[in-house]
Design a protein around this motif. Structure first.
Motif, PDB file in Angstrom:
ATOM      1  N   ASP A  24       0.819  -1.215   0.000  1.00  0.00           N
ATOM      2  CA  ASP A  24       0.000   0.000   0.000  1.00  0.00           C
ATOM      3  C   ASP A  24       0.850   1.261   0.000  1.00  0.00           C
ATOM      4  OD1 ASP A  24      -2.301  -1.519  -0.035  1.00  0.00           O
ATOM      5  OD2 ASP A  24      -2.613  -1.398   2.127  1.00  0.00           O
ATOM      6  N   ARG A  25       2.031   1.200   0.597  1.00  0.00           N
ATOM      7  CA  ARG A  25       2.915   2.365   0.620  1.00  0.00           C
ATOM      8  C   ARG A  25       3.315   2.748  -0.796  1.00  0.00           C
ATOM      9  NH1 ARG A  25       8.309   3.195   0.187  1.00  0.00           N
ATOM     10  NH2 ARG A  25       9.144   5.048   1.214  1.00  0.00           N
ATOM     11  N   THR A  26       3.727   1.753  -1.590  1.00  0.00           N
ATOM     12  CA  THR A  26       4.117   2.042  -2.969  1.00  0.00           C
ATOM     13  C   THR A  26       2.929   2.577  -3.753  1.00  0.00           C
ATOM     14  OG1 THR A  26       5.843   0.364  -2.899  1.00  0.00           O
ATOM     15  CG2 THR A  26       5.105   1.053  -5.071  1.00  0.00           C
ATOM     16  N   ARG A  27       1.747   2.009  -3.536  1.00  0.00           N
ATOM     17  CA  ARG A  27       0.546   2.516  -4.206  1.00  0.00           C
ATOM     18  C   ARG A  27       0.342   3.995  -3.906  1.00  0.00           C
ATOM     19  NH1 ARG A  27      -4.471   0.912  -1.279  1.00  0.00           N
ATOM     20  NH2 ARG A  27      -3.581   2.541   0.012  1.00  0.00           N
ATOM     21  N   ASP A  28       0.478   4.365  -2.647  1.00  0.00           N
ATOM     22  CA  ASP A  28       0.281   5.763  -2.253  1.00  0.00           C
ATOM     23  C   ASP A  28       1.340   6.680  -2.867  1.00  0.00           C
ATOM     24  OD1 ASP A  28      -1.920   4.914  -0.815  1.00  0.00           O
ATOM     25  OD2 ASP A  28      -0.869   4.933   1.112  1.00  0.00           O
ATOM     26  N   LEU A  29       2.583   6.214  -2.901  1.00  0.00           N
ATOM     27  CA  LEU A  29       3.653   7.009  -3.513  1.00  0.00           C
ATOM     28  C   LEU A  29       3.406   7.196  -5.009  1.00  0.00           C
ATOM     29  CD1 LEU A  29       6.715   5.396  -1.719  1.00  0.00           C
ATOM     30  CD2 LEU A  29       5.810   7.705  -1.346  1.00  0.00           C
ATOM     31  N   ALA A  45       8.545  13.931 -10.924  1.00  0.00           N
ATOM     32  CA  ALA A  45       7.781  12.788 -10.411  1.00  0.00           C
ATOM     33  C   ALA A  45       8.663  11.543 -10.384  1.00  0.00           C
ATOM     34  CB  ALA A  45       6.541  12.550 -11.267  1.00  0.00           C
ATOM     35  N   ALA A  46       9.451  11.336 -11.427  1.00  0.00           N
ATOM     36  CA  ALA A  46      10.361  10.187 -11.480  1.00  0.00           C
ATOM     37  C   ALA A  46      11.431  10.296 -10.396  1.00  0.00           C
ATOM     38  CB  ALA A  46      11.000  10.097 -12.860  1.00  0.00           C
ATOM     39  N   GLU A  47      11.953  11.487 -10.177  1.00  0.00           N
ATOM     40  CA  GLU A  47      12.959  11.686  -9.124  1.00  0.00           C
ATOM     41  C   GLU A  47      12.376  11.391  -7.751  1.00  0.00           C
ATOM     42  OE1 GLU A  47      14.168  15.711  -9.811  1.00  0.00           O
ATOM     43  OE2 GLU A  47      15.418  15.166 -11.532  1.00  0.00           O
ATOM     44  N   PHE A  48      11.144  11.813  -7.536  1.00  0.00           N
ATOM     45  CA  PHE A  48      10.470  11.531  -6.262  1.00  0.00           C
ATOM     46  C   PHE A  48      10.355  10.029  -6.037  1.00  0.00           C
ATOM     47  CE2 PHE A  48       6.294  10.419  -4.384  1.00  0.00           C
ATOM     48  CZ  PHE A  48       6.528  10.825  -3.080  1.00  0.00           C
ATOM     49  N   LEU A  49       9.908   9.302  -7.057  1.00  0.00           N
ATOM     50  CA  LEU A  49       9.755   7.856  -6.908  1.00  0.00           C
ATOM     51  C   LEU A  49      11.101   7.175  -6.673  1.00  0.00           C
ATOM     52  CD1 LEU A  49       7.024   7.115  -9.585  1.00  0.00           C
ATOM     53  CD2 LEU A  49       6.767   7.214  -7.097  1.00  0.00           C
ATOM     54  N   ALA A  50      12.138   7.638  -7.349  1.00  0.00           N
ATOM     55  CA  ALA A  50      13.472   7.065  -7.142  1.00  0.00           C
ATOM     56  C   ALA A  50      13.954   7.325  -5.713  1.00  0.00           C
ATOM     57  CB  ALA A  50      14.463   7.647  -8.151  1.00  0.00           C
ATOM     58  N   THR A  51      13.728   8.522  -5.224  1.00  0.00           N
ATOM     59  CA  THR A  51      14.122   8.872  -3.857  1.00  0.00           C
ATOM     60  C   THR A  51      13.385   8.014  -2.835  1.00  0.00           C
ATOM     61  OG1 THR A  51      14.590  11.141  -4.513  1.00  0.00           O
ATOM     62  CG2 THR A  51      14.177  10.766  -2.170  1.00  0.00           C
ATOM     63  N   MET A  52      12.155   7.654  -3.151  1.00  0.00           N
ATOM     64  CA  MET A  52      11.340   6.854  -2.238  1.00  0.00           C
ATOM     65  C   MET A  52      11.527   5.352  -2.459  1.00  0.00           C
ATOM     66  SD  MET A  52      10.228   9.287  -0.533  1.00  0.00           S
ATOM     67  CE  MET A  52       9.092   8.519   0.577  1.00  0.00           C
ATOM     68  N   ASN A  53      12.540   4.984  -3.261  1.00  0.00           N
ATOM     69  CA  ASN A  53      12.906   3.579  -3.507  1.00  0.00           C
ATOM     70  C   ASN A  53      11.823   2.752  -4.195  1.00  0.00           C
ATOM     71  OD1 ASN A  53      15.534   3.829  -2.366  1.00  0.00           O
ATOM     72  ND2 ASN A  53      14.583   3.782  -0.347  1.00  0.00           N
ATOM     73  N   VAL A  54      11.037   3.399  -5.022  1.00  0.00           N
ATOM     74  CA  VAL A  54      10.088   2.663  -5.848  1.00  0.00           C
ATOM     75  C   VAL A  54      10.906   2.031  -6.973  1.00  0.00           C
ATOM     76  CG1 VAL A  54       8.130   2.884  -7.436  1.00  0.00           C
ATOM     77  CG2 VAL A  54       8.150   4.144  -5.277  1.00  0.00           C
ATOM     78  N   PRO A  55      10.729   0.737  -7.228  1.00  0.00           N
ATOM     79  CA  PRO A  55      11.509   0.080  -8.287  1.00  0.00           C
ATOM     80  C   PRO A  55      11.370   0.823  -9.622  1.00  0.00           C
ATOM     81  CG  PRO A  55      10.305  -1.550  -7.017  1.00  0.00           C
ATOM     82  CD  PRO A  55       9.819  -0.201  -6.558  1.00  0.00           C
ATOM     83  N   ALA A  56      12.492   0.935 -10.328  1.00  0.00           N
ATOM     84  CA  ALA A  56      12.518   1.687 -11.588  1.00  0.00           C
ATOM     85  C   ALA A  56      11.506   1.165 -12.602  1.00  0.00           C
ATOM     86  CB  ALA A  56      13.926   1.667 -12.175  1.00  0.00           C
ATOM     87  N   GLU A  57      11.358  -0.171 -12.684  1.00  0.00           N
ATOM     88  CA  GLU A  57      10.421  -0.708 -13.677  1.00  0.00           C
ATOM     89  C   GLU A  57       8.980  -0.340 -13.352  1.00  0.00           C
ATOM     90  OE1 GLU A  57      11.316  -3.980 -10.692  1.00  0.00           O
ATOM     91  OE2 GLU A  57      12.512  -2.570 -11.838  1.00  0.00           O
ATOM     92  N   VAL A  58       8.663  -0.193 -12.078  1.00  0.00           N
ATOM     93  CA  VAL A  58       7.319   0.230 -11.672  1.00  0.00           C
ATOM     94  C   VAL A  58       7.131   1.704 -12.006  1.00  0.00           C
ATOM     95  CG1 VAL A  58       5.753   0.548  -9.712  1.00  0.00           C
ATOM     96  CG2 VAL A  58       7.172  -1.515  -9.862  1.00  0.00           C
ATOM     97  N   ALA A  59       8.123   2.526 -11.672  1.00  0.00           N
ATOM     98  CA  ALA A  59       8.033   3.956 -11.943  1.00  0.00           C
ATOM     99  C   ALA A  59       7.858   4.233 -13.429  1.00  0.00           C
ATOM    100  CB  ALA A  59       9.271   4.674 -11.399  1.00  0.00           C
ATOM    101  N   VAL A  60       8.644   3.560 -14.254  1.00  0.00           N
ATOM    102  CA  VAL A  60       8.529   3.758 -15.702  1.00  0.00           C
ATOM    103  C   VAL A  60       7.152   3.328 -16.182  1.00  0.00           C
ATOM    104  CG1 VAL A  60       9.368   2.944 -17.948  1.00  0.00           C
ATOM    105  CG2 VAL A  60      10.995   3.595 -16.156  1.00  0.00           C
ATOM    106  N   ARG A  61       6.684   2.178 -15.711  1.00  0.00           N
ATOM    107  CA  ARG A  61       5.379   1.684 -16.158  1.00  0.00           C
ATOM    108  C   ARG A  61       4.267   2.679 -15.845  1.00  0.00           C
ATOM    109  NH1 ARG A  61       4.297  -2.728 -12.943  1.00  0.00           N
ATOM    110  NH2 ARG A  61       2.768  -1.572 -11.766  1.00  0.00           N
ATOM    111  N   VAL A  62       4.237   3.202 -14.643  1.00  0.00           N
ATOM    112  CA  VAL A  62       3.109   4.054 -14.265  1.00  0.00           C
ATOM    113  C   VAL A  62       3.230   5.471 -14.796  1.00  0.00           C
ATOM    114  CG1 VAL A  62       2.619   2.681 -12.219  1.00  0.00           C
ATOM    115  CG2 VAL A  62       4.047   4.721 -12.003  1.00  0.00           C
TER     116      VAL A  62
END
Length: 72
Positions: A24-29, A45-62
């Protein structure tokens, strides 16, 4: 299908097979980042997700392919 490094079938590569969301944390991020794109831009937005350790493949997909996002 391909095998990943742990020997499991790589079902995530098949768009017809989606794993149940358990983080749920990743969903919220992701939701925060997507909501910020119109005002802050895709790069921030991509920098924020990277800083929050969201996997790169997830960040790119969304961020790049919003139609591949899972329903909440």
């Amino acid at each position: 299908m391909m095998m990943n490094e742990t020997g499991d079938l790589a079902v995530a590569a098949d768009p017809a097979v989606r794993r149940q969301r358990t983080d749920d944390r990743t969903r919220d991020l992701i939701n925060q980042a997507v909501a910020s794109v119109p005002t802050l831009g895709l790069q921030r937005a991509a920098e924020f997700l990277a800083t929050m350790n969201v996997p790169a493949e997830v960040a790119v997909r969304v961020l790049v392919y919003p139609n591949r996002r899972r329903a909440n």
